[in-house]
Design a protein around this motif. Structure first.
Motif, PDB file in Angstrom:
ATOM      1  N   SER A  86     -19.401 -38.485  29.493  1.00 34.77           N
ATOM      2  CA  SER A  86     -18.357 -38.748  29.575  1.00 34.77           C
ATOM      3  C   SER A  86     -16.945 -37.009  30.419  1.00 34.77           C
ATOM      4  O   SER A  86     -17.611 -36.486  30.751  1.00 34.77           O
ATOM      5  CB  SER A  86     -17.054 -38.681  28.772  1.00 34.77           C
TER       6      SER A  86
ATOM      7  N   ASP B  96     -16.901 -42.962  31.883  1.00 34.87           N
ATOM      8  CA  ASP B  96     -15.535 -42.565  31.369  1.00 34.87           C
ATOM      9  C   ASP B  96     -15.906 -42.856  29.246  1.00 34.87           C
ATOM     10  O   ASP B  96     -15.204 -43.300  29.052  1.00 34.87           O
ATOM     11  CB  ASP B  96     -14.116 -43.430  31.605  1.00 34.87           C
TER      12      ASP B  96
ATOM     13  N   THR C 165     -13.141 -44.037  38.466  1.00 27.87           N
ATOM     14  CA  THR C 165     -13.430 -41.913  37.496  1.00 27.87           C
ATOM     15  C   THR C 165     -13.877 -40.965  38.115  1.00 27.87           C
ATOM     16  O   THR C 165     -12.733 -40.769  37.081  1.00 27.87           O
ATOM     17  CB  THR C 165     -14.876 -43.276  36.606  1.00 27.87           C
TER      18      THR C 165
END
Length: 265
Positions: free
Chosen positions: A242, A184, A16
């Motif tokens: 996110s 995400d 990520t």
């Protein structure tokens, strides 16, 4: 609490973090310049799996934890404390912020013992203590500590530690009550009248119910369970956000009202 004393622990998967835009790291730099003190604990499961495959080393999972032989442990340490840790430090440096990469072995930062089922799972550890002085020292010099979750015991044995439990333990020993988990996804999504909406607040008990009812499903289940593992000791809540969202860290640290807050009860 004055801004200069404000600190937070952020947990992020290695894959990520590698995919995050430059603006994320600029946001981190802005926070550091404002006197906020971030601590990062990272994982790196996909990169470990990829490297083990390349080297022809077989590895399997037992109840979501990687079975860790001595041979696998060498690769885990090489990928986490070497490649991924330095990649993150480099990205932070490119943004103009300052970071120092550490693993739990450095200064006996993350002390560990074997998990209960070590006979079947190998060198997987649970955290027994965190040497917070090392983290405080690095922060005191004006650097962001970037920590790879490898643990060590008094005899010098290394352990593979789940990044989420390591992050929760680090936060708890630093006295941080709120943790940020960067993923995400924008938070825990729930379908309301055919439209997916981010749940602003959810309790641990509600999460269990939502997994059982199928409202939380697929790839979201491990993300949410991982966030729940961070709630331990002094950590009272975890915010899932996110990393793609512009200014996400500033918003999460200063304003709240972003992502999903997971609270104890």
């Amino acid at each position: 609490m004055e801004t200069k004393e404000q600190r937070f622990v952020m947990k992020c998967g290695g894959s990520t973090l590698a995919a995050l835009p430059a603006s994320f790291f600029e946001d981190l730099r802005a926070l550091q310049e404002q006197g906020v003190r971030p601590v990062i604990v990272h994982g790196g499961g996909p990169a470990i799996s990829e490297t083990l495959t390349k080297l022809g080393i077989e590895s399997e999972f037992v109840n979501g934890l990687r079975k860790t032989s001595d041979e696998v442990l060498d690769v885990v340490e090489m990928v986490l404390a070497g490649r991924i840790n330095k990649e993150i430090v480099r990205k932070i440096g490119q943004s103009g912020a300052k970071a120092i990469g550490l693993s739990g072995v450095d200064g006996q930062l993350i002390q560990a013992k074997p998990v209960a089922n070590s006979a079947e799972i190998g060198f997987v550890g649970e955290v027994t203590d965190v040497n917070a002085e090392v983290i405080e020292g690095v922060m005191g010099m004006g650097y962001i500590p970037v920590i790879a979750p490898i643990g060590i015991d008094a005899g010098g044995q290394r352990y593979n530690i789940n990044a989420d439990t390591a992050a929760g333990a680090v936060a708890s020993h630093l006295g941080v009550e709120r943790m940020i988990v960067v993923t995400d996804v924008p938070g825990i999504l729930k379908e309301v009248d055919g439209v997916k909406q981010v749940l602003p607040t959810v309790t641990v008990a509600q999460i269990d119910q939502m997994i059982e009812s199928g409202e939380i499903y697929g790839g979201m289940i491990p993300k949410v369970r991982a966030a729940v593992q961070c709630i331990q000791g002094r950590v009272q809540e975890v915010v899932i956000v996110s990393g793609e969202e512009p200014g996400v860290l500033s918003k999460a640290v200063k304003e709240g009202g972003i992502g999903t807050r997971i609270i104890q009860s």
